[in-house]
Structures are given as structure tokens and as C-alpha cells.
Design an enzyme around this catalytic site. Structure first.
Site, mmCIF file in Angstrom:
data_model
loop_
_atom_site.group_PDB
_atom_site.id
_atom_site.type_symbol
_atom_site.label_atom_id
_atom_site.label_comp_id
_atom_site.label_asym_id
_atom_site.label_seq_id
_atom_site.Cartn_x
_atom_site.Cartn_y
_atom_site.Cartn_z
ATOM 1 N N LYS A 145 -21.604 66.133 82.140
ATOM 2 C CA LYS A 145 -21.988 64.965 82.651
ATOM 3 C C LYS A 145 -22.989 65.009 83.709
ATOM 4 O O LYS A 145 -24.152 64.370 83.770
ATOM 5 C CB LYS A 145 -20.859 64.585 83.639
ATOM 6 C CG LYS A 145 -19.539 64.333 82.741
ATOM 7 C CD LYS A 145 -18.145 63.629 83.694
ATOM 8 C CE LYS A 145 -17.865 64.853 84.828
ATOM 9 N NZ LYS A 145 -17.324 66.132 84.017
ATOM 10 N N THR A 146 -23.137 65.984 84.443
ATOM 11 C CA THR A 146 -24.232 66.423 85.426
ATOM 12 C C THR A 146 -25.672 66.516 84.615
ATOM 13 O O THR A 146 -26.688 65.905 84.788
ATOM 14 C CB THR A 146 -24.074 67.468 86.325
ATOM 15 O OG1 THR A 146 -22.852 67.121 87.131
ATOM 16 C CG2 THR A 146 -24.973 67.525 87.510
ATOM 17 N N ASP A 155 -23.211 60.625 90.321
ATOM 18 C CA ASP A 155 -22.434 61.767 90.018
ATOM 19 C C ASP A 155 -21.196 61.836 90.593
ATOM 20 O O ASP A 155 -20.967 61.243 91.676
ATOM 21 C CB ASP A 155 -23.187 62.834 90.260
ATOM 22 C CG ASP A 155 -22.716 64.255 89.208
ATOM 23 O OD1 ASP A 155 -21.960 63.857 88.308
ATOM 24 O OD2 ASP A 155 -23.343 65.398 89.095
ATOM 25 N N GLU A 156 -20.038 62.376 90.225
ATOM 26 C CA GLU A 156 -18.774 62.603 90.692
ATOM 27 C C GLU A 156 -18.397 61.133 91.094
ATOM 28 O O GLU A 156 -17.745 60.938 92.178
ATOM 29 C CB GLU A 156 -18.917 63.439 91.875
ATOM 30 C CG GLU A 156 -19.465 64.965 91.598
ATOM 31 C CD GLU A 156 -18.486 65.733 90.921
ATOM 32 O OE1 GLU A 156 -17.295 65.292 90.777
ATOM 33 O OE2 GLU A 156 -18.864 67.017 90.774
ATOM 34 N N GLN A 201 -10.560 64.876 88.206
ATOM 35 C CA GLN A 201 -11.327 65.514 89.134
ATOM 36 C C GLN A 201 -11.495 64.923 90.548
ATOM 37 O O GLN A 201 -11.993 65.295 91.367
ATOM 38 C CB GLN A 201 -12.612 66.084 88.637
ATOM 39 C CG GLN A 201 -12.479 67.049 87.574
ATOM 40 C CD GLN A 201 -13.804 67.880 87.471
ATOM 41 O OE1 GLN A 201 -14.400 68.508 88.193
ATOM 42 N NE2 GLN A 201 -14.492 67.402 86.184
ATOM 43 N N ARG A 204 -13.966 75.759 86.743
ATOM 44 C CA ARG A 204 -15.033 76.553 87.439
ATOM 45 C C ARG A 204 -15.550 77.695 86.673
ATOM 46 O O ARG A 204 -16.547 78.177 86.498
ATOM 47 C CB ARG A 204 -14.949 76.828 88.934
ATOM 48 C CG ARG A 204 -14.953 75.568 89.809
ATOM 49 C CD ARG A 204 -15.758 74.454 89.813
ATOM 50 N NE ARG A 204 -15.118 73.358 89.029
ATOM 51 C CZ ARG A 204 -15.761 72.420 88.325
ATOM 52 N NH1 ARG A 204 -16.968 72.387 88.138
ATOM 53 N NH2 ARG A 204 -15.016 71.628 87.552
HETATM 54 P P1 ATP Z 1 -18.091 68.978 86.203
HETATM 55 O O1 ATP Z 1 -17.127 68.047 85.730
HETATM 56 O O2 ATP Z 1 -17.583 70.219 86.499
HETATM 57 O O3 ATP Z 1 -18.982 68.534 86.978
HETATM 58 P P2 ATP Z 1 -19.973 68.315 84.206
HETATM 59 O O4 ATP Z 1 -19.531 67.619 83.265
HETATM 60 O O5 ATP Z 1 -20.945 67.871 85.115
HETATM 61 O O6 ATP Z 1 -19.085 69.450 84.936
HETATM 62 P P3 ATP Z 1 -22.277 69.958 83.597
HETATM 63 O O7 ATP Z 1 -22.268 70.955 84.744
HETATM 64 O O8 ATP Z 1 -23.383 69.205 83.367
HETATM 65 O O9 ATP Z 1 -20.678 69.436 83.131
HETATM 66 O O10 ATP Z 1 -22.419 70.957 82.373
HETATM 67 C C1 ATP Z 1 -21.436 72.311 82.276
HETATM 68 C C2 ATP Z 1 -22.230 73.448 81.538
HETATM 69 O O11 ATP Z 1 -22.451 73.229 80.010
HETATM 70 C C3 ATP Z 1 -23.403 73.715 82.112
HETATM 71 O O12 ATP Z 1 -23.680 75.052 82.227
HETATM 72 C C4 ATP Z 1 -24.465 72.929 81.188
HETATM 73 O O13 ATP Z 1 -25.779 73.473 81.312
HETATM 74 C C5 ATP Z 1 -23.815 73.246 79.969
HETATM 75 N N1 ATP Z 1 -24.079 72.365 78.850
HETATM 76 C C6 ATP Z 1 -23.629 70.948 78.920
HETATM 77 N N2 ATP Z 1 -24.060 70.305 77.909
HETATM 78 C C7 ATP Z 1 -24.688 71.200 77.070
HETATM 79 C C8 ATP Z 1 -25.085 71.323 75.793
HETATM 80 N N3 ATP Z 1 -25.047 70.080 74.907
HETATM 81 N N4 ATP Z 1 -25.784 72.368 75.303
HETATM 82 C C9 ATP Z 1 -25.576 73.180 75.863
HETATM 83 N N5 ATP Z 1 -25.040 73.668 77.017
HETATM 84 C C10 ATP Z 1 -24.557 72.452 77.640
HETATM 85 MG MG MG Z 2 -21.119 67.827 87.228
#
Ligand code: ATP
Ligand code: MG
Length: 720
Positions: free
Chosen positions: A35-36, A220-221, A251, A604
Site C-alpha cells: 500500500k505504501t 496512508d494508514e 490494522q 512486521r
Molecule cells: P503495511 O500495511 O504494514 O503498512 P504496506 O501494505 O504499506 O504494509 P509496503 O510497506 O508498501 O506494504 O510493502 C511491504 C514490503 O513489500 C516492502 O518492503 C515493499 O518494498 C515490498 N513490496 C511491495 N510491493 C512489491 C512488489 N510488487 N515487488 C516487490 N516488493 C514489493
Molecule cells: Mg504501509
């Protein structure tokens, strides 16, 4: 135009969200699904492909650290600085707006921000001016009331008179408080948001300006936005703005602070033609970690529901360590970290997560002893916390009357009506005669330099310290501290307040008693146990913590871990009453939020997750024997690998033991099947025995309390 840098590192769904035509988009997805990452790539896409000026973008994150990272990542994707882009927390952004529009906001140009301590002090003054008795109208209650109303966007004049006298009085305090803030030109945290909302809402020109400027809002969040933040977003988006929100209902962990998980469901109703994108692939965690998280959160009702998967393989099993007590837990964690480092891992890749701030102390001490550099995030280290310093201030003064810094710190803490003017007089006298504050205070009273009221108050304080010193003279160190907390009024001061923060202060104070109990006084040194303990506290506050750039272990509460990721994660203190926290066990509805917090913790971890609980824990000054957390029971057994310390098990040996005096040799004299009596759990039958020396423990099936493992040295079992 080459957009490969933006789109190539994304999967199909992520690409769909990133490159969607401008409009309202809600990315609803589980932890670690990117997402981020999508939000950052979306910003880059808007700038590079949609030709949006960075000036037209407003991005909201949850912490300043996350904001910094977002800007850096965007700029490195674009290869140019994103000048003019606004990225920050809701509070940061509102502050910035108010600084620019102080006139519209009716604030002086140099308005100041009140932190919650200042806020409380101000409320106390107001209570006095309204001639309200603080014992009936605690300042904290008024503070809670005011902040709560502000977070809902409600001013005092909007609150209808429902005939309830308590409500009427609180509204009166709110109203007087607000007038004082305006007169002094100060704003509290909640006011930053509310005031911004009001000036935008009531000033069409200003609103149009910002609606035209920020055509692209990104959040975000999103699951942790509160009523006012949501209203701000709607207002700024207007009819023509595009809002890109990413979040995860699983979350949402700030309900206790006013966050509204419902905003997620509401989004597509309030923001026209919302396109919802779901991301299901998790890129962060191994299969086992992810499956554990999925299984846990499945116990919550009414979820939006999602199916997270990974193709990164199962990875290692989750480790579960049943520690004897909190020290054993900390030692185990320290050993595992050493092992990680020996195998080539970095310390920054390791996080130690806990539910409550007070848990950090034992880890800090253990890491210092094991020379493991660490950093505590989102909170002060134990011995640096204000309430701990207050308590230590009293003790220092007992040991040394001439400790001026301590005198100043505690002379009116908890408040006892000694005003700043009186303290100033004492200071002046001390300076003029080159004596300590203590001596100056005594002299000022004798020579009647203080008003009779002030003299009585200051005299009372001096007597209090004398009495305290006398009372604690012959006590054990931990009893000395326990007495101090009671006699000084510090504990009551925080106890009367029902807010979360005060609760944690009170817990920290009680934890200080534990610290003292566990403190081992080196009898060879010249100092008294109290003096030695004070020196120990000063040293620990001084330089235990690693510098920001050093390779160090990250320690933080689960709440502050949101959005972050680490290769190796320790989730500690998984005990009923601690996590889930006692307050949520008692309050239905909060349990699900606790479970989401656990879900945040588990997700995490990238490669290794280590769960631990202690069978007995000295926390908040008390010894607790708790059940393992229900959350452990909700994880699939086949994903867990139980680790028990290296122990020797011997069974069926003669029944000659005296539990409380057991030496390593005679410990194994315990008879399986013997009836024993425990002061708290009553009668039971010994089922099992393990370990040696201070690790010796027995499993007893108690008639009323069920089966428990107890550490023999603490259990005080009476054989029957
Ligand atoms: P959270 O809910 O904990 O905030 P999130 O959904 O925001 O998580 P991110 O932090 O954006 O998730 O991504 C999680 C990990 O996966 C990061 O290390 C990111 O770089 C990696 N990632 C995300 N998408 C891809 C992708 N398409 N290919 C490779 N790595 C990825
Ligand atoms: Mg995130």
C-alpha cells in the site's frame, strides 16, 4: 516517456491503482501488500505522467519519519526534487496552514502550541478561577472531555444542555478554557485540526484556494483517521479533487484515541465514483508468518475480509518461548540477537515489540549488560520519563538536601500550591547567599520573607522530605521507593486520572518498585543501596542508548511499529492482562482492537518471528502469574515451534522438599502427585517438575485455578 521506473516494480493490481485516471481511489489491502509503495508510486505517476505539479499534491502519513521517507522515495523515483509538495502528518499540515493563515484563524502571528502537560496546568488554573474543587472536578477529566469534544469537531457552545449538572459544569470549564487559550494566543493539539477545519469551512475564498491547489490528496494508514481528519479530507477534496486513500481495516489500532474504522466503509459513499482496488499478494513476510497472521485476525468479526498470500515460501516456523519470568525472557531475546549478529545479521534489522512502555526497562538493562546497542522509539527510555525523574528527585533529596535540581523538580510536583513566584524568591535568596535551595527555603521561612500561605506550603514540603527520610531509613530499597510513591502523593496524582497516558505513568512508577526489587546491590561498594540505585538510574538514563546512526536493535511499542518492517521480530510479553491489555479484557469491543494490534505486530516480521511470554512477571511492582495470551492459542499449532530452556527433567524422587528453601540439589526431591498449597491459587496436585536451581519449576493442577507452571523459588508452596 519512460515510465518503467514507476511501473516495473509493481504487480498488476498495484499498477492498476498507480496508473488509474485521476479520481477517487481506495486501496484496501492487508499488511505488507505494498500500500505504501503504491502510494509513493502514485505520486510519481501523477507528476510524471499526469503532469501534476508537485505543488498540487498533499500527502498525509502517520509519522514525521514516514513523511520524510515518502518524500525521499518519490524523489528517487522521479530523479528530481518534488519541491512544493506537502507531505506530513495531519497535525503537521494543519499547523503549517494555521501559520500561514493566522489572521483568518484569529490567532496571533506567534501563536504557541500547548502540549498536554501545559494544557493540564492551564485547566487547573481555570478550575481555581471558577472556584471549582479539584477533588470533585479533576483537571484530567476536564482535559479528556475537552479533547474528546474537539476531536469530534464540537465547540462548547454547540453542546446542548441536557440538564445533567456534570455535563453543564464540564461545558463551563471547556468554554472558559477556550477563552483563555484565545486570550493567550495558544492552541492545543486537537485545536490545530479543529481550527483548520473551521477556517476552511467558513472562509470560502480560502477553501477555494486550497481546493484548487491540492487537486490530489493521498492518505496512508487511512483506517486510523478520526472524525475531524475525515471531515478535513472531504472539505479539501470538494467536488473536483481526487483522493487516493490506502488502508487496512485489520490494522486500525487507534480507536481509543478517536480513530473511526467506519471511515473506510464511508469512503465510497462520500467520495464520488470511488474505485476500490484490492491487493492480495504480501511481499514482506514468509508464508508461515503470514498464515499465522491470517489465522489470528480471522477471529475478529465484521471484517471487510481479504485473502493475503505470498509466493516467498514458508520460511522458518514461528518460535514460541515460555520464559520463567521477565528476566529470563529478556536474556533469551538478548541471546537470540547475539546469535543473529554472529550469523552476519544487522541489529537494525531486529525489532523488539511490546504492548506497554513499562516493559522496555528490563530489556534495556539486559541489553546494556550484554553490550547490545539499542534504541527506543516513540517514547522515552525508562529512567528518562518525567514521572520516574520525579520519583528519583524525591529520593535524591532524601539522600542529599542540597540537590537543587531535585528540589526544583519536586517542590510542587504533585502540585501543592507552591507557585513559581515563591520558587523564584527561594532561588534569589539562594543565589544571593550562596546557599542551596533547601537552606534558602528554610531561611526564607524563618525570616518571614514568604507570605504566610507560601511559608506554610514550603514548610510542609520540607517536613514531608524529613518525614520521608525518617520513614524509609530502615527499609529495603524497594520498600523505600514504594513508601515514597505513596507519601509524596505521586502515585495518587496519576491514579486519579483515568486517561491512557496517566495510566501508563502510574504503571511506570509501579515498575520502578520492580526495578528496585530486582536491583542487585554490590555490597563491596561504599554506597548505601539507595545511593547506589540512584547512581545506576543516572547512568542508565545517560548513555545506554545508541546513537541514531549506530547499528542498533529497535525497541518500540506495538503502536509505534505500524507501517514498519524488520527481518527478525520479537513479540514479547504475550500474557493475558498484559497483551491483550487488562483494560480491553474488561471492555468488550476493545478486544478486537487488541487483536488487530497483535496482527500489526506479527506482520512486521519478514523472516523470523519470535513470540514469548513469561510465566511469572514482576511488572508494575507486583509479581503476576498470568496465563499465556489467548492470541497464542489462536495461532495454528503446526506453525509454532516451542522452545524451552535447556533443562534437566527428573521425576519420581523422594518427597523431601521444602519448596521455598529448595537448593539446586534438593529441588528434585519433589514428588509428582503430592498435594501442595499456594497462597493465591489454593490447593493442587503436582503434575510435573523441571529445571534446576533458580530455574526449578513445577506444574501444579490447582482445584480452582487450573494447571500452572510455577517457579519454585518464588512459589512458596506448602507440601500438604
Ligand atoms: P503495511 O500495511 O504494514 O503498512 P504496506 O501494505 O504499506 O504494509 P509496503 O510497506 O508498501 O506494504 O510493502 C511491504 C514490503 O513489500 C516492502 O518492503 C515493499 O518494498 C515490498 N513490496 C511491495 N510491493 C512489491 C512488489 N510488487 N515487488 C516487490 N516488493 C514489493
Ligand atoms: Mg504501509
Amino acid at each position: 516517456m519512460d515510465v518503467s521506473a514507476i511501473l516495473d516494480p509493481l504487480n498488476d493490481e498495484q499498477r492498476e491503482a498507480t496508473s488509474a485516471p485521476p479520481g477517487n481511489i481506495l486501496v484496501l489491502a492487508g499488511a505488507g501488500s505494498g500500500k505504501t509503495r503504491v502510494l509513493v508510486h502514485r505520486i510519481a505517476w501523477l507528476i510524471q505522467v499526469e503532469n501534476v505539479s508537485a505543488y498540487g499534491i498533499l500527502a498525509v502519513t502517520f509519522t514525521n519519519k514516514a513523511a520524510q521517507e515518502m518524500r525521499q522515495r518519490t524523489e528517487s523515483l522521479l530523479g528530481i526534487p518534488a519541491a512544493g509538495m506537502w507531505v506530513g502528518t495531519f497535525h503537521g499540515i494543519c499547523h503549517r496552514l494555521l501559520r500561514q493563515h493566522w489572521q483568518e484563524a484569529g490567532l496571533p502571528q506567534s501563536f504557541q502550541i500547548l502540549d498536554s502537560q501545559d494544557q493540564q496546568r492551564m485547566i487547573k488554573r481555570i478550575l481555581k478561577s471558577l472556584e471549582l474543587d479539584e477533588s470533585k472536578w479533576p483537571a484530567k477529566q476536564a482535559l479528556w472531555f475537552i479533547n474528546g469534544r474537539k476531536e469530534e469537531g464540537v465547540r462548547a457552545e454547540h453542546i446542548p444542555d441536557n440538564g445533567d449538572p456534570v455535563n453543564r459544569q464540564l461545558v463551563r470549564i471547556y468554554s472558559a478554557y477556550q477563552q483563555t487559550c484565545m486570550r493567550l494566543g495558544v492552541v492545543d493539539f486537537a485545536e490545530l485540526l479543529l481550527r483548520t477545519l473551521e477556517i476552511l469551512r467558513d472562509n470560502e475564498q480560502l477553501l477555494t484556494h486550497y481546493q484548487n491547489r491540492f487537486r490530489h490528496l493521498l492518505v496512508d494508514e487511512f483506517q486510523d483517521t478520526n472524525t475531524i481528519q475525515y471531515a478535513l479530507l472531504r472539505l479539501l477534496a470538494g467536488k473536483h479533487g481526487s483522493t487516493f486513500a490506502v488502508g487496512d481495516d485489520d490494522q486500525s489500532i487507534y480507536g481509543w484515541r478517536g480513530a473511526r474504522i467506519e471511515n473506510i466503509q464511508q469512503f465510497s459513499k462520500d467520495f464520488a465514483n470511488t474505485q476500490i482496488v484490492r491487493l492480495e499478494q504480501n511481499y514482506r513476510s514468509s508464508g508461515n508468518i503470514l498464515n499465522a497472521a491470517n489465522a489470528l485476525i480471522d477471529n475478529n468479526q465484521g471484517r471487510l475480509g481479504k485473502n493475503l498470500w505470498t509466493n516467498s515460501g514458508n520460511g522458518a516456523l514461528l518460535d514460541l518461548y515460555a520464559a520463567y519470568n521477565e528476566q529470563d525472557e529478556a536474556r533469551f531475546v538478548a541471546d537470540r540477537i547475539q546469535q543473529w549478529v554472529n550469523e552476519g545479521g544487522k541489529r537494525t534489522e531486529v525489532a523488539v515489540l511490546y504492548r506497554s512502555n513499562a516493559q522496555s526497562r528490563i530489556f534495556e538493562e539486559t541489553f546494556i549488560a550484554a553490550t547490545i546497542p539499542y534504541r527506543v522509539y516513540g517514547g522515552l527510555r525508562f529512567f528518562e520519563r518525567a514521572e520516574i525523574k520525579d520519583a528519583l528527585g524525591y529520593l535524591r533529596l532524601c539522600v542529599n538536601r542540597n540537590d537543587d535540581a531535585s528540589f526544583e523538580r519536586v517542590v510542587n510536583q504533585p502540585p501543592r500550591g507552591i507557585g513559581e513566584r515563591t520558587v523564584e524568591l527561594i532561588r534569589q535568596h539562594a543565589n544571593a547567599h550562596s546557599v542551596s535551595y533547601w537552606q534558602a527555603a528554610t531561611a526564607c521561612i524563618e525570616t518571614q520573607q514568604l507570605s504566610s500561605r507560601a511559608a506554610t506550603m514550603v514548610g510542609g514540603f520540607l517536613e514531608l522530605i524529613e518525614k520521608l527520610t525518617k520513614n524509609i531509613l530502615d527499609l529495603q530499597l524497594y520498600e523505600q521507593i514504594d513508601q515514597l510513591l505513596h507519601i509524596s502523593g505521586l502515585l495518587d496524582h496519576h491514579r486519579n486520572d483515568k486517561s491512557e497516558k496517566a495510566q501508563s505513568r502510574k504503571e511506570n512508577l509501579e515498575e520502578l518498585v520492580s526495578a528496585a526489587r530486582a536491583y542487585e546491590h554490590n555490597t563491596e561498594d561504599e554506597l548505601s543501596p539507595l545511593e547506589a540505585f540512584l547512581a545506576h538510574a543516572a547512568l542508565e538514563a545517560g548513555d545506554g542508548q545508541a546513537d541514531a546512526w549506530e547499528d542498533c536493535v529497535q525497541m518500540m511499542t506495538l503502536h509505534s511499529a505500524k507501517g514498519l518492517e524488520f527481518k527478525l521480530v520479537f513479540l514479547c510479553g504475550l500474557e493475558e492482562g498484559l497483551f491483550p491489555h487488562q483494560m480491553s479484557v474488561e471492555e468488550p469491543g476493545r478486544m478486537e482492537e487488541e487483536r488487530r494490534l497483535c496482527y500489526v505486530g506479527i506482520t512486521r516480521a519478514e523472516q523470523q518471528l519470535v513470540l514469548s511470554y513469561a510465566e511469572s512477571r514482576r511488572l508494575y511492582g507486583k509479581e503476576n502469574y498470568s496465563m499465556p495470551s489467548r492470541f497464542i492459542g489462536e495461532l495454528p499449532r503446526d506453525l509454532l515451534q516451542e522452545i524451552r530452556p535447556q533443562i534437566m527433567v527428573k521425576q519420581s524422587v523422594p518427597a523431601t522438599f521444602q519448596a521455598s528453601h529448595a537448593s539446586p540439589e534438593d529441588f528434585n526431591g519433589i514428588d509428582i502427585g503430592r498435594r501442595v498449597l499456594h497462597t493465591k491459587f489454593g490447593e493442587g496436585v503436582v503434575l510435573n517438575c523441571e529445571g534446576r536451581g533458580s530455574h526449578a519449576r513445577v506444574q501444579v493442577n490447582f482445584e480452582s485455578a487450573g494447571s500452572k507452571w510455577l517457579v519454585l523459588a518464588y512459589a512458596n508452596l506448602q507440601p500438604l
